[in-house]
Motif scaffolding. Structure first.
Motif, PDB file in Angstrom:
ATOM      1  N   ASN A   3      42.507  32.977  75.684  1.00 55.60           N
ATOM      2  CA  ASN A   3      42.089  33.145  77.011  1.00 55.60           C
ATOM      3  C   ASN A   3      43.025  32.505  77.996  1.00 55.60           C
ATOM      4  N   ILE A   5      43.986  31.926  82.299  1.00 57.92           N
ATOM      5  CA  ILE A   5      43.545  31.883  83.854  1.00 57.92           C
ATOM      6  C   ILE A   5      44.779  31.999  84.495  1.00 57.92           C
ATOM      7  N   ILE A  24      35.953  25.631  86.763  1.00 54.84           N
ATOM      8  CA  ILE A  24      36.280  26.821  86.120  1.00 54.84           C
ATOM      9  C   ILE A  24      36.647  26.502  84.661  1.00 54.84           C
ATOM     10  N   LYS A  27      33.723  26.066  82.529  1.00 57.38           N
ATOM     11  CA  LYS A  27      32.890  27.297  82.388  1.00 57.38           C
ATOM     12  C   LYS A  27      33.500  28.404  81.593  1.00 57.38           C
ATOM     13  N   TYR A  28      34.637  28.347  81.828  1.00 58.45           N
ATOM     14  CA  TYR A  28      35.476  29.346  81.203  1.00 58.45           C
ATOM     15  C   TYR A  28      36.606  28.824  80.136  1.00 58.45           C
ATOM     16  N   THR A  30      39.687  27.995  78.372  1.00 59.91           N
ATOM     17  CA  THR A  30      40.737  28.401  78.783  1.00 59.91           C
ATOM     18  C   THR A  30      41.917  27.695  77.785  1.00 59.91           C
ATOM     19  N   SER A 216      38.771  39.418  83.897  1.00 58.80           N
ATOM     20  CA  SER A 216      37.861  39.367  85.172  1.00 58.80           C
ATOM     21  C   SER A 216      38.142  38.691  86.359  1.00 58.80           C
ATOM     22  N   LEU A 218      37.310  36.146  88.892  1.00 62.53           N
ATOM     23  CA  LEU A 218      36.292  35.112  89.167  1.00 62.53           C
ATOM     24  C   LEU A 218      35.809  35.163  90.747  1.00 62.53           C
ATOM     25  N   TYR A 229      40.616  35.722  85.142  1.00 66.36           N
ATOM     26  CA  TYR A 229      40.538  35.197  83.890  1.00 66.36           C
ATOM     27  C   TYR A 229      40.777  36.266  82.724  1.00 66.36           C
ATOM     28  N   GLN A 231      41.050  37.598  78.898  1.00 69.19           N
ATOM     29  CA  GLN A 231      40.305  37.271  77.411  1.00 69.19           C
ATOM     30  C   GLN A 231      41.153  38.213  76.516  1.00 69.19           C
ATOM     31  N   PRO A 234      37.651  38.860  73.546  1.00 70.80           N
ATOM     32  CA  PRO A 234      36.469  38.360  74.045  1.00 70.80           C
ATOM     33  C   PRO A 234      35.313  38.328  72.782  1.00 70.80           C
ATOM     34  N   GLU A 237      29.106  35.675  72.815  1.00 71.24           N
ATOM     35  CA  GLU A 237      28.349  34.424  73.059  1.00 71.24           C
ATOM     36  C   GLU A 237      26.990  34.215  72.216  1.00 71.24           C
TER      37      GLU A 237
END
Length: 367
Positions: A3, A5, A24, A27-28, A30, A216, A218, A229, A231, A234, A237
């Motif tokens: 991942n 960013i 960030i 939550k994501y 990285t 993505s 954000l 973002y 991935q 991916p 989850e």
């Protein structure tokens, strides 16, 4: 590498940037972070990089209050070697065992004259690479007319040159999920302009190797650019396991906690039975009262995302004012959360004092 960013943060030394990037990163997940237009250098830049929690970093410091590129990474991505850099890009080679991957992060200067030689420099980098390649960041120009709203509605010669550069090198736009535009200016409809200045490109080898990779956009937070973002692989989850009940020392800081205990404690029961019953009351209180910071934060993020999606389609003064209000309120909540965790992390120090013991030294290093 999993991942990534990429974000033009427009000033990494701002408190609201540091709160936003911590949120960030939490939550994501990285592994690699690239930030542009940091407006920081020297010891200050080193302290900020160190505080972001990555294992290693490479910086091209800002010249005064102009520019600045940082690349930060965790050790799990493999062996990272910086191949070349300038004030507008960093080229890194990532090696994991026998596999090798090239990452080029770009911050194109905001004026055409300053970035006039960038495409030639990047062409030399890209053509020298044999293997998977990803190149992304803030290119400060668009490719198609539909990548903007507002303005004169024409493609500049620089935009045409950028499109020709992509085609000549046979690069593939990795597309995106989320809002269409990655940069915006104007708080009222009359002056509103938005463009897709930030993107991620790759070669065919990369697209075939990571077919499920996605980019993505954000939500906009403390910058007029949205973070990208990426991935590479991916995953789906899963539901996290329920956490066991634990008494939180931070509850003692809440003004209503003492009253809750007095009203909830059943003195007619044996202590173990009373504690067992109190557990359910505390869990409900933690979720509905004490835990409201987390809920408010997520609610603000959802509403910010929703209104930014609508701004892609049409713009009104009311929506722009609402967005500005929501971002400001989110920054307040993030600051409140920061204070909460600051208190929780130091609750033993507050109680026991600054004793020079191995335990407290070890706790400090871990935190």
């Amino acid at each position: 590498m999993t991942n990534i960013i990429l974000w033009n943060c427009r000033g990494a030394n701002k408190p609201n940037f540091r709160r936003s990037i911590r949120y960030i990163l939490k939550k994501y997940p990285t592994d690699v972070l690239a930030v542009f237009e940091t407006h920081a250098g020297g010891d200050r830049a080193q302290r900020i990089c160190h505080g972001l929690g990555f294992d290693s970093s490479f910086r091209v410091d800002a010249a005064g209050q102009s520019g600045g590129l940082w690349l930060l990474w965790r050790s799990n991505v493999g062996e990272v070697e910086i191949m070349s850099s300038s004030d507008q890009f960093i080229h890194a080679r990532v090696k994991q065992g026998v596999e090798c991957f090239h990452l080029v992060v770009v911050y194109a200067a905001p004026t055409v004259s300053r970035r006039s030689g960038l495409w030639a420099s990047l062409k030399a980098v890209v053509t020298s690479i044999d293997g998977p390649l990803m190149i992304g960041g803030d290119f400060n120009t668009i490719v198609r007319i539909d990548e903007r709203v507002g303005g004169n509605g024409h493609l500049s010669p620089d935009s045409l040159a950028f499109g020709e550069w992509i085609n000549e090198l046979e690069l593939i736009d990795m597309g995106f999920r989320g809002p269409q535009f990655t940069w915006r200016r104007g708080r009222v409809q009359r002056t509103y302009v938005a463009k897709r200045l930030d993107r991620v490109l790759c070669c065919a080898h990369t697209r075939l190797k990571w077919q499920e990779a996605r980019v993505s956009h954000l939500p906009f937070l403390s910058s007029d650019h949205t973070p990208l973002y990426v991935q590479m692989s991916p995953g789906v989850e899963g539901n996290s396991k329920r956490r066991p009940f634990r008494f939180e020392a931070a509850w003692l800081q809440h003004p209503g906690f003492k009253e809750l205990l007095l009203n909830s404690w059943n003195g007619e029961l044996r202590t173990p039975d009373a504690l067992y019953g109190l557990r359910f009351t505390l869990k409900k209180w933690n979720r509905e009262v004490f835990g409201d910071i987390q809920r408010r934060k997520e609610a603000f993020m959802e509403e910010i995302k929703d209104i930014q999606d609508k701004l892609d389609i049409s713009q009104t003064d009311a929506m722009l004012e609402r967005e500005a209000f929501l971002i400001k309120e989110l920054e307040v909540v993030l600051e409140q959360e920061e204070v909460l965790w600051f208190q929780k992390a130091r609750e033993k120090w507050i109680t026991l004092g600054d004793r020079n013991t191995k335990y407290f030294h070890t706790s400090t290093i871990i935190k």
